[in-house]
Design a protein around this motif. Sequence first.
Motif: not given
Length: 317
Positions: A140, A143, A191
């Motif tokens: 998470l 990116p 993600t």
Amino acid sequence: MVLPVLSRIGRSLLVVLLVTMAVVLLMSLAPGSAAEVILGEAATPEAVAALNAKLGLDQPLWAQYLNWLGDAVRGDLGESPVTGQPVTEAIVERLPVTLQLAVMALLLALVVSVLLAVASAVRPNSLVDRAINAVSSVFLSVPAFIAGPLLIYVFALQLGWFPVTGWSRLSDGIGPNLLGALLPAIAIALTEIAAFHRVLRADLIGTLREDFVGAARAKGMSGAYVMLRHALRPSSFSLVTLAGINLGRLIGGTVIVESLFALPGLGQLLATSIVTRDVVTVQGVVAFIAVVYVGVNTAVDLSYRLIDPRIRKVATA
């Protein structure tokens, strides 16, 4: 039933209209014009003004937008003043790349996240659950613009398993195509895996505490059967909603990944068009993405009845 559907369509069209208007307003705030890009830095003000008049860029902003909107309603998204290529043709050429990336990333994220969520929900707060949550937190926090270069460095440059950049179409063979698409898809999916896992894990834990699950267990049903047959489906509402929303977002959100991996998709087309002040192409691409986005969300809403029979019973009661 008809009125809610018509209302939904009306709201969707309003969203597309507002999005395209916002694009025009934002692009108008940027300095320069497509005429300056075409003619180059050495162009005289007179030459720039003449080309702007030829392209219709000297008209008021509202007039340019209404002209474009009238053509778009008839299915004509215009022609790029920079490349001379029809925008619809440019979208059709590049859509397969972006669509394949988005679908591959979404499928990877769904498969991995469901497996992780089931493993976590079986024994919440166990060592396995905590380890999976830790990995999910890492995913998470990374990116795509960080995951992409890392994946390129490790798996392409160091190990040599994948090409560094470039794209092979399906006509060149499934193997080369998947080799070129897998790393970008993984970079996009990381993600999504974390988000999907957290949502489904929380819903599964709640569902497994319901009375009907306890009744199924009391009948002697196996844990795997109870999980797959009784718990997973009613726990998938949030996951399906999130996946549907993210599919539309992924189609328009591959700009960075396509630029990193030099992929000829919609994201790269959009980025190039913004740099060259190609407002017509930007409008067309954004309008297409907005239509896909609201269309996917409508399909997600309609899919609820297929996921859980209880929705059908409430609707017909």
